[in-house]
Design an enzyme around this catalytic site. Structure first.
Site, PDB file in Angstrom:
ATOM      1  N   GLU A 162       0.795  -1.234   0.126  1.00  0.00           N
ATOM      2  CA  GLU A 162      -0.034   0.052  -0.011  1.00  0.00           C
ATOM      3  C   GLU A 162       1.022   1.509  -0.107  1.00  0.00           C
ATOM      4  OE1 GLU A 162      -4.028  -1.367   2.119  1.00  0.00           O
ATOM      5  OE2 GLU A 162      -2.572  -0.917   3.534  1.00  0.00           O
ATOM      6  N   VAL A 163       1.954   1.349  -0.846  1.00  0.00           N
ATOM      7  CA  VAL A 163       2.672   2.445  -0.860  1.00  0.00           C
ATOM      8  C   VAL A 163       2.165   3.395  -1.849  1.00  0.00           C
ATOM      9  CG1 VAL A 163       5.146   3.258  -1.684  1.00  0.00           C
ATOM     10  CG2 VAL A 163       4.837   0.857  -0.420  1.00  0.00           C
TER      11      VAL A 163
END
EC number: 3.2.1.52
Length: 527
Positions: free
Chosen positions: A321-322
């Site tokens: 989830e960058v």
């Protein structure tokens, strides 16, 4: 045929039927062992039931076996048994447990032999049950199984062992059987973590995945960079390195490895509370600043400190989830990207691979969440294990690429999903759609995940159990012994849930979904 002869043959037929009854129907063991052969007798335990180790190569210098045996006596309620067995109804008596361990080592690492063989004799003379194992950790599993054969009869005050004679041969299906806890979203007291570890041991799970830090808080002391835990919620909601070492020691003595995780470059806003230069800018605090060499110096310091405490082969580096917008909207970082000829996707790959190199330099193998594989899988280190959680088709792609995989698909094995029942956890098969034998071996196991947004010390146990135990049987028991219909195991699992309650673990009722409550007055075994 005369009436007496008819009764004889009817009795003989019933005896044959009972003798041939499967272990699944007559034994309340969880998880179900690989092989069980048993009769229909009952033994009783002598009050001073003893541990015997003659012939064992394991010297138990660290006391792991002795402590495990003491815990056995505690959970089977030896203290409540009669001092003198005056009402044992001529049951054959067990004087003690003879444990024979082949290895002299008590090193706990991934892939340690966890097999065991447990035998309870069938003759009527005072005798010893026997437990054979390659390692002390296999023996600990055998002790857990033996504890489930023991039942305190409160009418006679006798601890009965049944059914006997009994021979159990057992080993795990997967070498990695994990449970994730999250101490960033809510701080968990040390006693709570230890209680979770106890329940893991009862269920034969063997990896505590400690998701220590996240965006919300950084509760762990890092001696190399002491301001990092300024990101804790409060001064009291912190773990010292001594605390961390105590959790590792406590788990190790129960056969459980501790997998430490810090999640980078995203999920790391709390890092900048102590070191603001780790943020791309004061107004854009996540992900960590890829352009700042100090970022990687801090990560190196964390891993250096980790190596002194977290001895497991693997470290978890996150990578999920960058959201990379901060890198392109912060002028200073944007100029760095331009100079390097990178776009934000390139920078994400650069960051993950740099951190992998640092971890490898400290002797760790690496676990990353599946987004890293989805974005640049073939460029990950060959020592990478990919943890699947999003896409159910990813595991077959991971193993086809020659990388190892852990299954944690959120639609089945996320404990924070309250709409998932124990049946979902039991039926989730890690090897679905993987048929090649070589590729099957690359699925090293699975993990249930207790994300911490809605749990703390007040409700974590009933949110985890008994659903995690349902997954534990899937990960431990050989595939051919698993029930095809989860309704076939509801009695055994209900019994195990009640056993957890008796041992101080606040496991919720099976009826309903996650974190259910009893619906009405009634027996534990009917809820």
């Amino acid at each position: 045929m005369g009436m007496k002869a008819g009764f004889f043959w009817l009795g003989f037929l019933l005896a044959c039927i009972l003798a041939s009854t499967s272990a699944d129907e007559t034994l309340n063991l969880w998880p179900m062992p690989v092989s069980v052969n048993h009769g229909l007798q009952t033994h009783c335990l002598r009050k001073n039931f003893a541990l015997k180790t003659e012939g064992s190569k394991y010297a138990d210098g660290s006391g792991i076996l002795k402590d495990g045996f003491s815990r056995l006596l505690d959970v089977i309620d030896v203290s409540r048994a009669a001092d003198k067995l005056t009402n044992f109804n001529n049951f054959p008596m067990l004087l003690g447990l003879h444990v024979i361990i082949s290895s002299s080592s008590d090193e706990l690492q991934y892939g340690v032999d966890e097999s065991y063989k447990l035998s309870v004799p069938g003759n009527g003379n005072p005798n010893y049950a026997q437990l054979e194992a390659q390692t002390v950790y296999g023996a600990l599993h055998g002790l857990q199984t033996f504890s489930q054969l023991c039942h305190l009869n409160l009418e006679t005050r006798i601890i009965e062992v049944r059914p006997t004679p009994c021979t159990i041969e057992d080993q795990p299906r997967f070498s990695y059987r994990g449970l994730l806890i999250d101490t960033s979203r809510h701080y968990l007291p040390l006693r709570t973590i230890k209680s979770v570890i106890d329940a893991m041991a009862y269920s034969k799970l063997n990896v505590l995945h400690w998701h220590i830090v996240d965006s919300q808080s950084f509760p762990l002391e890092i001696p190399s960079f002491p301001k990092l835990w300024n990101g804790a919620y409060s001064a009291s909601e912190r773990y010292t390195m001594v605390d961390a070492a105590e959790i590792v020691r406590y788990a190790q003595r129960r056969g459980i490895n501790v997998l430490a995780e810090f999640d980078v470059p995203g999920h790391a806003m709390s890092w900048g509370k102590g070191y603001p230069s780790l943020w791309p800018s004061p107004n854009c605090s996540e992900p960590l600043d890829v352009s700042n060499e100090f970022t990687f110096q801090v990560i190196n310091g964390i891993l250096s400190d980790f190596k002194r405490v977290f001895k497991f082969r693997f470290v978890h580096l996150g990578g999920d989830e960058v959201k990379t917008d901060c890198w392109v909207t912060t002028p200073r970082v944007g100029r760095w990207l331009s100079k390097k000829g990178m776009n934000k996707s390139d920078a994400y790959k650069y960051f993950v691979l740099q951190v992998q190199k640092i971890a490898l330099s400290h002797g760790y193998e690496v676990i990353n969440w599946e987004e890293t594989f989805n974005n640049f899988g073939k460029q990950l280190s060959p020592k990478t294990v990919v943890q699947n959680w999003l896409d159910n088709s990813v595991p077959e792609k991971v193993v086809a690429a020659g990388l190892r995989c852990i299954i944690s698909n959120q639609d089945k094995w996320y404990l924070d999903h309250m709409d998932q029942s124990w049946r979902d956890f039991y039926t989730n098969e890690p090897l679905s759609n993987i048929t090649d034998p070589t590729q099957k071996k690359l699925v090293i196991g699975g993990e249930v995940c207790m994300w911490g947004e809605y749990v703390d010390g007040s409700d974590i146990q009933q949110t985890i159990w008994p659903r995690a135990a349902a997954a534990a049987e899937r990960l431990w028991t050989s595939y051919d012994k698993l029930a095809k219909d989860p309704e076939q195991v509801i009695g055994r699992l209900a019994h195990f849930r009640c056993l957890l309650n008796q041992r101080g673990i606040a496991a919720a009722p099976l009826l309903g979904y996650g974190r259910a409550v009893p619906t009405e007055p009634g027996s534990c075994y009917k809820q």
